[in-house]
Design an enzyme around this catalytic site. Structure first.
Site, mmCIF file in Angstrom:
data_model
loop_
_atom_site.group_PDB
_atom_site.id
_atom_site.type_symbol
_atom_site.label_atom_id
_atom_site.label_comp_id
_atom_site.label_asym_id
_atom_site.label_seq_id
_atom_site.Cartn_x
_atom_site.Cartn_y
_atom_site.Cartn_z
ATOM 1 N N LYS A 81 6.430 10.116 -24.034
ATOM 2 C CA LYS A 81 7.235 10.091 -25.264
ATOM 3 C C LYS A 81 6.762 11.236 -26.153
ATOM 4 O O LYS A 81 5.556 11.532 -26.209
ATOM 5 C CB LYS A 81 7.025 8.742 -25.955
ATOM 6 C CG LYS A 81 7.840 8.523 -27.218
ATOM 7 C CD LYS A 81 7.606 7.115 -27.789
ATOM 8 C CE LYS A 81 8.436 6.834 -29.024
ATOM 9 N NZ LYS A 81 8.190 5.485 -29.582
ATOM 10 N N SER A 156 12.519 2.782 -30.457
ATOM 11 C CA SER A 156 12.554 4.226 -30.549
ATOM 12 C C SER A 156 12.211 4.936 -29.236
ATOM 13 O O SER A 156 12.536 6.112 -29.080
ATOM 14 C CB SER A 156 11.582 4.695 -31.628
ATOM 15 O OG SER A 156 10.244 4.397 -31.254
ATOM 16 N N SER A 180 9.454 -0.977 -30.113
ATOM 17 C CA SER A 180 9.972 0.249 -29.496
ATOM 18 C C SER A 180 9.661 0.469 -28.031
ATOM 19 O O SER A 180 10.187 1.410 -27.438
ATOM 20 C CB SER A 180 9.492 1.466 -30.279
ATOM 21 O OG SER A 180 10.285 1.605 -31.414
#
Ligand code: GLN
Length: 492
Positions: A81, A156, A180
Site C-alpha cells: 500500500k 482505504s 481499511s
C-alpha cells in the site's frame, strides 16, 4: 502450472512450486507483471510499478532458492500500500501533498518482508491519507472493483484488495485504522487481517491516527495471512508502541480443530444497518463453523452505535496533529510564490490536501480546541474505554466474536461520495475493534448477486492464533475464497 494460473495461486502453493524448482521467481514475477500490464488500466489498483527492481529481487531470490537459504516467502511477489515508506520508491499516500516524496528508508514492515525474500512489484492505490472507505479520494483516480468495474473496491486499502482479487499478486500489505483492511477485503472477496495494536511495527507507515493504525496482510487464504503475519510481526526498537511479546508460530496452530470453541454473536451486529442478504450469508457461514463443533453464544456489544461518533472524533483529532507536519516548509507540496509565512501554510495545505482530508483536519482541530476538548475529545476517550470494556465482558463468554465485516456488498462508484455520513457507516462493524486494539480477520463468505461478502472474526488481544485457526478451518470447509472475478478469470 501454466504461467497464467500462477498469478491466481496462493503464496503457499507458489512457495512449494518455487522450492521444488517447478517455477523460478523470475518467471513468477514476470507473470504478475504481465497480469498488471493487461488489467491495471481497468482496475487502477497499482500506482507505482517497480519492474526492474522486481526482476533483480526475483533473481536474488532464485539464487537463495538454489543455494538452500530460502524461507517460505522467498521469491513470492507482493505489492505494498502506498502508505508504507519504501526506500528510493515514491510514497505518496495518494495525496498531492506527497506526490513527489521519495523516502530515504523502508518502513519496518517493508524491510521485514524484504528480508523474508518477497519480491516487491510496486505500490497500490488508496484513499488519500487512508481516510475513506471506497478508494475514491486518491489523487491517482479511483480504483475499481474487479468483480464489477462500476463498483468501489472498498477502502482505504482498496488498491491492495483489488490487486489480489484481480490476480496481480498473491499478497499485499494494507493498513487498518477503522476497517481499511477488513472492509476492502470483504468487498473484493479476499482474506484480510488487522493484527492486534502493537503486533506489527508502525515505523515508516505514514501516520493517520497513531493510537488506531495497524498494518496487516491481505491475501487469498488464511494460510497465507499466517505466513505473512509471521514475517511482519515483532517488537521494533523504532516503534515504542510495538509489543515486547514473543511472536507465536502462526502457521503451526492452523490445523487445530475448532470444536469446543465458543463464537460470540453480537446482536448489535445484525441490526437495521445490515443488509438482509449479508446477514443470511453470515448466518450460513456460522452454521459451517457449528458443523465443525464450534458453539454459538449470544453476546452484547452495547456501545457499537456510539463507536462511529467516538472514532470520528478520535481519528480526526489524531490526524489533525499528525498532518500538521505538512506545512509546505519541510517537505511535501509547497505553493508557488508565497507572500508570507501564513500564505505559505494556507495555500500549501489547501492545494496539497483533498476535501476529505481537510474535513478531518477541521473536525479534529475543533474537537481538540480549548473550549471543546472536554465536550468532544475527552468524552470520546471515555466512550472508547466503555467500548473496550464491552469486548472484555463479551470475551468472558466466548473465544472469538463473529459478524459481518461491512453492512453491504460493494456499492457503485460515486454512490456515497457526497454523503460523508453514509460513507462513515461502512465502518460500523470494524472500527470498534480498532478502538479496543483487538485483532480482526475478514474471510470470504460467499457472493450476493455476484458480489463478495466477508465474515469478520474478532479475537482477544494478541490471540491472532485462534482467529487464524478458525478462519483456516472455515476455508478448509468452504470454497468461497476460491471464487474469482470473471474479469480476472479472462486472464487464466
Ligand atoms: N474508513 C475509515 C476512515 O475513513 C477507516 C480508514 C482506515 O482504516 N484507514 O477513517
Amino acid at each position: 502450472m501454466s504461467l497464467e494460473s500462477l498469478t491466481y495461486a496462493t503464496a503457499s502453493e507458489l512457495s512449494s512450486a518455487l522450492h521444488t524448482g517447478k517455477i523460478s521467481a523470475v518467471e513468477l514475477t514476470e507473470a504478475c507483471l504481465n497480469a498488471i500490464a493487461t488489467h491495471n488500466s481497468e482496475v487502477n489498483a497499482v500506482i507505482t510499478l517497480c519492474e526492474d527492481a522486481a526482476i533483480a529481487e526475483a533473481k536474488a531470490a532464485d539464487l537463495q532458492l538454489h543455494n538452500g537459504s530460502a524461507g517460505p516467502l522467498t521469491g513470492v511477489p507482493l505489492l505494498h500500500k502506498d502508505i508504507f515508506c519504501t526506500r528510493n520508491v515514491p510514497t505518496t499516500c495518494a495525496s498531492k501533498m506527497l506526490r513527489n516524496f521519495i523516502p530515504p528508508y523502508d518502513a519496518t514492515v517493508v524491510s521485514r518482508l524484504r528480508t523474508a525474500g518477497t519480491v516487491m512489484l510496486g505500490k497500490t492505490n488508496m484513499d488519500e491519507f487512508a481516510m475513506g472507505s471506497s478508494t475514491e479520494t486518491s489523487v491517482f483516480g479511483v480504483t475499481r472493483n474487479p468483480w464489477d468495474l462500476n463498483c468501489v473496491p472498498g477502502g482505504s486499502s482498496g488498491g491492495a484488495a483489488a490487486a489480489v482479487a484481480a490476480g496481480f499478486a498473491p499478497l499485499s500489505t494494507g493498513t487498518d485504522t477503522g476497517g481499511s483492511i477488513r472492509q476492502p477485503a470483504s468487498l473484493c472477496g479476499i482474506t484480510g487481517l488487522k493484527p492486534t495494536y502493537g503486533r506489527v511495527s508502525r515505523l515508516g507507515i505514514i501516520a493517520f491516527a497513531s493510537s488506531l493504525d495497524q498494518a496487516g496482510p491481505m491475501t487469498r487464504t488464511v494460510e497465507d495471512a499466517a505466513l505473512m503475519l509471521q514475517a511482519m510481526s515483532g517488537i521494533d526498537a523504532g516503534d515504542s508502541t510495538s509489543a515486547d511479546l514473543e511472536v507465536p508460530d502462526f502457521s503451526a496452530g492452523l490445523n487445530q480443530p475448532v470444536a469446543g470453541l465458543r463464537i460470540g454473536v453480537p446482536k448489535e451486529y445484525f441490526s437495521h444497518n445490515l443488509d438482509e442478504q449479508v446477514a443470511k450469508k453470515i448466518h450460513e457461514a456460522l452454521d459451517e463453523l457449528v458443523k465443525e463443533g464450534a458453539e454459538l453464544v449470544d453476546i452484547e456489544l452495547p456501545h457499537t452505535e456510539q463507536g462511529i461518533a467516538t472514532y470520528y472524533i478520535i481519528a480526526p483529532a489524531e490526524a489533525s496533529t499528525n498532518l500538521s507536519r505538512y506545512d509546505g516548509v519541510r517537505f511535501g507540496h509547497r505553493c508557488e510564490n508565497p507572500e508570507n509565512l501564513n500564505d505559505l501554510y494556507e495555500r500549501s495545505r489547501s492545494e496539497g490536501f483533498g476535501e476529505e482530508v481537510q474535513r478531518r483536519i477541521l473536525v479534529g482541530t475543533y474537537a481538540l480546541s480549548a473550549g471543546f476538548y472536554d465536550a468532544y475529545f475527552k468524552k470520546a476517550q471515555q466512550v472508547r474505554r466503555l467500548i473496550s470494556e464491552d469486548f472484555k465482558k463479551a470475551f468472558e463468554h466466548c473465544d472469538v466474536i463473529a459478524g459481518p465485516a461491512a453492512p453491504g456488498t460493494a456499492f457503485p462508484l460515486g454512490a456515497k461520495s457526497d454523503d460523508p455520513l453514509a460513507m462513515y457507516l461502512e465502518d460500523i462493524y470494524t472500527l470498534s475493534v480498532n478502538l479496543a486494539g483487538l485483532p480482526g480477520l475478514s474471510v470470504p463468505a460467499g457472493l450476493i448477486n455476484g458480489m463478495p461478502v466477508g465474515l469478520q472474526l474478532i479475537g482477544r488481544a494478541f490471540d491472532e492464533t485462534t482467529l487464524l485457526r478458525m478462519g483456516h478451518r472455515f476455508q478448509l470447509r468452504t470454497n468461497h475464497h476460491l471464487a474469482r472475478p470473471t474479469m480476472a478469470g479472462a486472464n487464466q
